[in-house]
Design a protein around this motif. Sequence first.
Motif, PDB file in Angstrom:
ATOM      1  N   PRO A 139       0.845  -1.198  -0.190  1.00 13.26           N
ATOM      2  CA  PRO A 139      -0.060  -0.024  -0.079  1.00 13.26           C
ATOM      3  C   PRO A 139       0.971   1.403  -0.163  1.00 13.26           C
ATOM      4  N   GLY A 140       0.317   2.266  -0.676  1.00 13.54           N
ATOM      5  CA  GLY A 140       1.014   3.405  -0.762  1.00 13.54           C
ATOM      6  C   GLY A 140       0.168   4.637  -1.226  1.00 13.54           C
ATOM      7  N   GLY A 141       0.644   5.602  -1.784  1.00 10.79           N
ATOM      8  CA  GLY A 141      -0.184   6.599  -2.313  1.00 10.79           C
ATOM      9  C   GLY A 141       0.736   7.822  -3.017  1.00 10.79           C
ATOM     10  N   MET A 142      -0.072   8.830  -3.230  1.00  9.68           N
ATOM     11  CA  MET A 142       0.518  10.089  -3.951  1.00  9.68           C
ATOM     12  C   MET A 142       0.093  11.279  -3.143  1.00  9.68           C
ATOM     13  N   LEU A 143       1.028  12.124  -3.044  1.00  9.48           N
ATOM     14  CA  LEU A 143       0.993  13.450  -2.462  1.00  9.48           C
ATOM     15  C   LEU A 143       1.253  14.692  -3.130  1.00  9.48           C
ATOM     16  N   ALA A 144       0.216  15.679  -3.487  1.00  4.35           N
ATOM     17  CA  ALA A 144       0.599  16.804  -4.028  1.00  4.35           C
ATOM     18  C   ALA A 144       1.038  17.836  -3.191  1.00  4.35           C
ATOM     19  N   PRO A 168       5.499  24.651 -11.972  1.00  2.66           N
ATOM     20  CA  PRO A 168       6.571  25.062 -11.356  1.00  2.66           C
ATOM     21  C   PRO A 168       6.474  25.038  -9.758  1.00  2.66           C
ATOM     22  N   ARG A 169       5.331  25.113  -9.233  1.00  2.52           N
ATOM     23  CA  ARG A 169       5.023  24.745  -7.820  1.00  2.52           C
ATOM     24  C   ARG A 169       3.936  24.115  -7.613  1.00  2.52           C
ATOM     25  N   HIS A 170       3.856  22.840  -8.364  1.00  2.91           N
ATOM     26  CA  HIS A 170       2.838  21.772  -8.229  1.00  2.91           C
ATOM     27  C   HIS A 170       3.619  20.472  -8.363  1.00  2.91           C
ATOM     28  N   THR A 171       4.121  19.706  -7.312  1.00  5.68           N
ATOM     29  CA  THR A 171       4.895  18.335  -7.342  1.00  5.68           C
ATOM     30  C   THR A 171       4.106  17.513  -6.775  1.00  5.68           C
ATOM     31  N   VAL A 172       4.185  16.375  -7.265  1.00  9.77           N
ATOM     32  CA  VAL A 172       3.450  15.151  -6.688  1.00  9.77           C
ATOM     33  C   VAL A 172       4.594  13.911  -6.189  1.00  9.77           C
ATOM     34  N   LEU A 173       4.678  13.787  -4.978  1.00  9.98           N
ATOM     35  CA  LEU A 173       5.437  12.734  -4.455  1.00  9.98           C
ATOM     36  C   LEU A 173       4.702  11.472  -4.307  1.00  9.98           C
ATOM     37  N   LEU A 180       5.365   7.721   2.909  1.00  6.31           N
ATOM     38  CA  LEU A 180       4.771   8.790   2.469  1.00  6.31           C
ATOM     39  C   LEU A 180       4.167   9.529   3.806  1.00  6.31           C
ATOM     40  N   ARG A 181       3.391   8.852   4.574  1.00  6.69           N
ATOM     41  CA  ARG A 181       3.145   9.510   5.987  1.00  6.69           C
ATOM     42  C   ARG A 181       3.847  10.187   6.712  1.00  6.69           C
ATOM     43  N   ALA A 182       5.339   9.616   6.885  1.00 10.30           N
ATOM     44  CA  ALA A 182       6.247  10.448   7.407  1.00 10.30           C
ATOM     45  C   ALA A 182       6.598  11.752   6.823  1.00 10.30           C
ATOM     46  N   VAL A 183       6.721  11.678   5.530  1.00 11.73           N
ATOM     47  CA  VAL A 183       7.044  13.001   4.528  1.00 11.73           C
ATOM     48  C   VAL A 183       5.873  13.999   4.933  1.00 11.73           C
ATOM     49  N   GLU A 184       4.423  13.455   4.719  1.00 19.35           N
ATOM     50  CA  GLU A 184       3.526  14.425   4.947  1.00 19.35           C
ATOM     51  C   GLU A 184       3.334  15.176   6.196  1.00 19.35           C
ATOM     52  N   ARG A 185       3.932  14.195   7.268  1.00 19.94           N
ATOM     53  CA  ARG A 185       4.064  15.132   8.679  1.00 19.94           C
ATOM     54  C   ARG A 185       5.203  16.071   8.625  1.00 19.94           C
ATOM     55  N   ARG A 186       6.211  15.826   7.907  1.00 13.87           N
ATOM     56  CA  ARG A 186       7.479  16.746   7.984  1.00 13.87           C
ATOM     57  C   ARG A 186       6.958  17.889   7.188  1.00 13.87           C
ATOM     58  N   LEU A 187       6.379  17.596   6.028  1.00 14.42           N
ATOM     59  CA  LEU A 187       5.631  18.716   5.361  1.00 14.42           C
ATOM     60  C   LEU A 187       4.797  19.854   6.290  1.00 14.42           C
ATOM     61  N   THR A 188       4.054  19.088   6.920  1.00 17.85           N
ATOM     62  CA  THR A 188       3.037  20.087   7.757  1.00 17.85           C
ATOM     63  C   THR A 188       3.815  20.878   8.845  1.00 17.85           C
ATOM     64  N   ALA A 189       5.001  20.224   9.223  1.00 18.43           N
ATOM     65  CA  ALA A 189       5.679  20.702  10.327  1.00 18.43           C
ATOM     66  C   ALA A 189       6.570  21.882   9.842  1.00 18.43           C
ATOM     67  N   ASP A 190       6.813  21.711   8.584  1.00 21.19           N
ATOM     68  CA  ASP A 190       7.636  23.010   7.922  1.00 21.19           C
ATOM     69  C   ASP A 190       6.885  23.908   7.289  1.00 21.19           C
ATOM     70  N   GLY A 191       5.437  23.764   7.531  1.00 21.34           N
ATOM     71  CA  GLY A 191       4.639  24.702   6.935  1.00 21.34           C
ATOM     72  C   GLY A 191       4.227  24.670   5.383  1.00 21.34           C
ATOM     73  N   ARG A 192       4.538  23.631   5.022  1.00 19.70           N
ATOM     74  CA  ARG A 192       4.309  23.375   3.429  1.00 19.70           C
ATOM     75  C   ARG A 192       2.894  22.760   3.101  1.00 19.70           C
ATOM     76  N   THR A 193       2.025  23.381   2.210  1.00 21.30           N
ATOM     77  CA  THR A 193       0.981  22.701   1.936  1.00 21.30           C
ATOM     78  C   THR A 193       0.891  21.624   0.983  1.00 21.30           C
ATOM     79  N   SER A 194       0.139  20.462   1.439  1.00 19.44           N
ATOM     80  CA  SER A 194       0.096  19.100   0.606  1.00 19.44           C
ATOM     81  C   SER A 194      -1.266  18.832   0.663  1.00 19.44           C
ATOM     82  N   ARG A 195      -1.722  17.738  -0.139  1.00 15.97           N
ATOM     83  CA  ARG A 195      -2.924  16.820  -0.005  1.00 15.97           C
ATOM     84  C   ARG A 195      -2.683  15.528  -0.675  1.00 15.97           C
TER      85      ARG A 195
END
Length: 349
Positions: A139-144, A168-173, A180-195
């Motif tokens: 299982p996995g996913g994608m994060l914009a 230019p400012r729309h990247t999908v991981l 991926l969940r760990a990355v999502e938490r780091r992005l939130t902590a760093d003030g970056r917007t993702s979904r």
Amino acid sequence: MSSSSAREGHRPSVVLMFPGTGAQHARMAAGLYGHEPVFTEAVDAVLDPLGAEGRAARADWLTREPAPPLDADTRAAPLLFAVDYAMGRLVESWGVRPAAYLGHSMGECVAAVLAEVLSLADAVSLMWERVRTQHATPPGGMLAVAAGAPELAGYLGDGVVVGAVNAPRHTVLSGPERALRAVERRLTADGRTSRRLATRTPYHSPALEPVARQTEELLRTVRRSAPARPLYSAYLARPVREEDVTSTEFWAAQPTAPVLFWRTLDRVLGDGDRMLVEAGPGQSLTVLARGHRAVRSGRSGVLSTLPPRALGPEEDRRAVHAARERLAGAGLLGTPGHSGVLPLDLPVS
């Protein structure tokens, strides 16, 4: 398009764009099924060969409470393919003769069918074989993420990669669920917007290498032809060439290769003045294209054919009617059911 272009009698060439995974949503374009004959016939042409699975997908699509949800590959993939393909056929039935095709992710296979590179039967078989073999993928996913790819280098690793560069400012991981969940938490902590995107599969990442390997055997039996009209590949950021069409590796590797949508769009719009028509659910590609300098300047235009989300049958029909009227007003409709009048002015290399 700019008013000056209209006054000068300038007509852009039409490019049909097909969205990929993540664009699907409940009851997408359902208001057209049974109402628009061309659309209905095309949807059935995709789903009927899948037998019971196709019938179940269609039933879930037309109900108000689908089960399983449309982020399950057995529903999302065939329904998204069917709606993309049916919208492409519907637009062409108005007399639009596209100068080229451009697909995002799975939308590239739909574009390949309309460009006559793949037969519909072979493309549907390939799509379903990928769905079948994805069951063994962890299982996995994608994060914009609202950031450029270079800014995200420090978040990559542990299977998480850049799966798509849409703007230019729309990247999908993309990657395995835990990483991926760990990355999502780091992005939130760093003030970056993702979904999160509506998929449980880490498309366009090394996690799907088994899928690429297992589809190679099927691809060796699939006949491929040179495009009847230019087909831009968002994996290559250019029109496909004969060696790409005949390469089994090129087609097999698509689930693991990154989608370079912005670079490809830049090439498409650099090759001439365009009317970009998004033929598929939502308006994700339309929103991205509106940010391109060629569209902002009025040199090229973009329009969607469906609402941004499910708003009811009447809104589906209204959006389709509005798209047709806009194309007619721009002088981009030929004779319905025929090839139309637009010249093929695109380079193929």
